[in-house]
Scaffold this active site. Structure first.
Site, mmCIF file in Angstrom:
data_model
loop_
_atom_site.group_PDB
_atom_site.id
_atom_site.type_symbol
_atom_site.label_atom_id
_atom_site.label_comp_id
_atom_site.label_asym_id
_atom_site.label_seq_id
_atom_site.Cartn_x
_atom_site.Cartn_y
_atom_site.Cartn_z
ATOM 1 N N THR A 163 0.388 -1.514 -0.492
ATOM 2 C CA THR A 163 0.292 -0.226 0.024
ATOM 3 C C THR A 163 1.055 1.252 -0.343
ATOM 4 O OG1 THR A 163 -1.997 -1.123 1.042
ATOM 5 C CG2 THR A 163 -1.758 1.541 1.464
ATOM 6 N N VAL A 164 0.500 2.293 -0.206
ATOM 7 C CA VAL A 164 0.991 3.891 -0.205
ATOM 8 C C VAL A 164 0.138 4.607 -0.005
ATOM 9 C CG1 VAL A 164 2.578 3.334 -2.726
ATOM 10 C CG2 VAL A 164 0.125 4.456 -2.422
ATOM 11 N N SER B 113 -3.761 1.221 -3.178
ATOM 12 C CA SER B 113 -3.669 0.138 -2.582
ATOM 13 C C SER B 113 -3.748 -1.386 -3.265
ATOM 14 C CB SER B 113 -3.264 -0.674 -1.375
ATOM 15 O OG SER B 113 -2.829 -1.904 -1.872
ATOM 16 N N MET C 43 1.365 2.471 5.723
ATOM 17 C CA MET C 43 0.626 1.514 5.462
ATOM 18 C C MET C 43 0.501 0.370 5.956
ATOM 19 S SD MET C 43 3.164 3.728 2.096
ATOM 20 C CE MET C 43 3.516 5.293 3.251
#
Length: 534
Positions: free
Chosen positions: A354-355, A372, A435
């Site tokens: 994920t970002v 993500s 994240m």
């Protein structure tokens, strides 16, 4: 205590960053710069968030892409808004058919793991409803990065190599060939510092920009998605793409130490953060001792147990959100926390990979945004000639017919990605996030408590070594975690294991408004994180 991020006694290992006109914090410096460029061109925090999110699909494809989902909490016009940009299961998905194939759970890779991509339509909606600039202007930096290339960052290169090594062993059908052709054209992952271009992704981003996302769902891109799905045993139909729409939602919150902590409601797991804090607020903490960590871990366990029992798409199943966040239920669950570690069970609230990015502008707008593909590149399905890597979010469904989160056509799965936000007395303090799959709520709780209980500035709150509950009695601790605390936790019944690196302990960013009206930002030492300030 009265927390003020402007005041702290000592500099941390990496100092916080201050600015007065605008700020972007995320896991990649080029993406942060893209957002800052948009702010300088007259965009607001929403435009900057879109630009940063789009740029991240190019510069950090190991965590997200054009086939991603996203969520956001947005402070604008004196109020906090929420948007749920998660995609639904294709209408041809069928839990009975999945079980008949011998699957006890949804596969991690392949067409059966991919829900409808949601990110491009969320960008378009946010630009139209809340931005100062057009979607085309906000996507321009990402298009440039994709077309002209960028030097691959260290953490991205590491994760890219791990993905290649995994996929070359597992992905053998013709549906997976485009992943290797698109992301490893040299027969290997790109190395750190190597120039990476993806002209196909630039073309797709350009079409999204010019059509405000419509080409992705009803036009040229949609045709390519559907053609490849039909050729390789996929599940998508034109109706699946056409009917997707992001949903505006009312954020949920609990009060902790005089501050309101906000999350997106289910189908996301942000409610875990709020339930844990609701239990922990009944204790007093003065230091990050073994006793403190024990109570945090036990609260997280109980909150996860409830979330895994009740959280689902609220359009399909009743989720007792109000009851799960009530003070009464918090008291009940807090009373389940004792001096020794335990294996949690779900309570009954109705009985009483994920970002992340955050942005702020000089008008007072602030955005907490997360995006993500779920695990790495996602499903391993890449649409030829588009640069689109599809998510594997369907893996979040259950195949248990009695579970609220059971797979169903048009349904959204249990979702791990969660943006966070803090307010006090109706005023915004700012966005934060961590994240990392099921680490995310655990990271949120630890970071919030680091600031509000232990008076850490935002950078110290992110830098502090973390623990991670990984199931049953097992707790992982990252390098740098105090050995004496770990030993005491072991004596309290936790099964402690020391991780060799910090890859699984989350990556976060924070932007807060100070008492001076300026901005303070912090980013994660566990990533290639960067803050772009103006």
């Amino acid at each position: 205590m009265n927390f003020d991020p402007y005041h702290y006694k000592y500099p941390s290992r990496r100092n916080v960053v201050y600015s007065s006109r605008g700020m972007v914090a995320t896991s990649h410096p080029l993406a942060a710069q893209a957002g800052l460029d948009i702010l300088k061109k007259g965009g607001n925090a929403v435009d900057a968030a879109i630009a940063t999110a789009a740029a991240l699909t190019v510069v950090e494809p190991t965590s997200n892409g054009l086939g991603s989902d996203n969520f956001a909490l947005i402070w604008k016009d004196g109020a906090l808004h929420g948007i749920n940009g998660s995609g639904a299961a294709p209408l041809s998905f069928d839990a009975d058919a999945f079980r008949e194939r011998g699957w006890q759970k949804v596969p991690e890779q392949g067409w059966a793991s991919a829900t409808v991509p949601a990110a491009p339509k969320t960008w378009a909606l946010l630009a139209r409803k809340m931005g100062n600039l057009s979607l085309a202007e906000s996507l321009a930096p990402a298009i440039t990065y994709a077309r002209n290339g960028h030097a691959v960052a260290v953490t991205v290169a590491h994760n890219w190599r791990l993905a290649y090594e995994k996929y070359v062993k597992l992905l053998h059908g013709k549906e997976f060939n485009p992943w290797f052709e698109t992301f490893c054209p040299k027969g290997r992952a790109p190395r750190a510092g190597e120039l990476w271009r993806c002209g196909e992704q630039a073309y797709t981003l350009d079409l999204i920009a010019k059509t405000e996302g419509e080409a992705f769902y009803t036009g040229e891109i949609a045709e390519k998605i559907l053609d490849f799905s039909n050729q390789t045993g996929g599940f998508y139909s034109s109706e699946d793409l056409e009917r997707h729409s992001p949903e505006w939602v009312d954020p949920i919150s609990v009060q902790y130490r005089g501050y309101d902590i906000w999350e997106i409601p289910p189908n996301g797991q942000g409610i875990i953060v709020l339930m844990a804090l609701n239990m922990l607020k009944g204790f007093s903490f003065s230091q990050r001792s073994a006793e403190t960590c024990h109570k945090q871990i036990e609260a997280i366990k109980l909150a996860f147990a409830d979330a895994h029992r009740y959280v689902a798409d609220q359009r399909f199943s009743h989720v007792p959100v109000t009851e799960m966040l009530s003070d009464h239920y918090g008291d009940v669950r807090r009373n389940s926390i004792h001096d020794q570690a335990s294996i949690p069970e779900a309570g009954n609230p109705e009985a009483s990979g994920t970002v992340y990015l955050c942005t702020a502008d000089e008008q007072g707008n602030m955005v907490s945004f997360i995006q993500s593909n779920y695990t790495g590149f996602g499903s391993g399905i890449v649409i030829p000639q588009t640069g689109i890597a599809l998510n594997n979010r369907a893996k979040g469904f259950s195949l248990d017919p009695a579970h609220p989160n059971v797979l169903a056509p048009g349904k959204r799965p249990y979702h791990t990605i969660i943006p966070g936000f803090i307010t006090k007395d109706g005023d915004p303090l700012g966005p934060f996030g961590v994240m990392g799959g099921y680490m995310q709520p655990q990271g949120h709780v630890q970071v919030v408590m680091n600031m509000l209980d232990f008076a850490m500035n935002p950078q110290e709150a992110l830098d502090a070594p973390r623990w991670q509950w990984v199931g049953d009695m097992d707790v992982a601790i990252e390098p740098g975690f105090p050995v004496s605390v770990a030993q005491k936790l072991q004596q309290m019944g936790h099964h402690i294991r020391m991780a060799l690196d910090s890859n699984t302990f989350g990556r976060g960013e924070i932007i807060l408004k100070t008492s001076e009206g300026t901005l303070i930002g912090a980013t994660e030492p566990r990533a290639d994180g960067s803050i772009a300030a103006w």
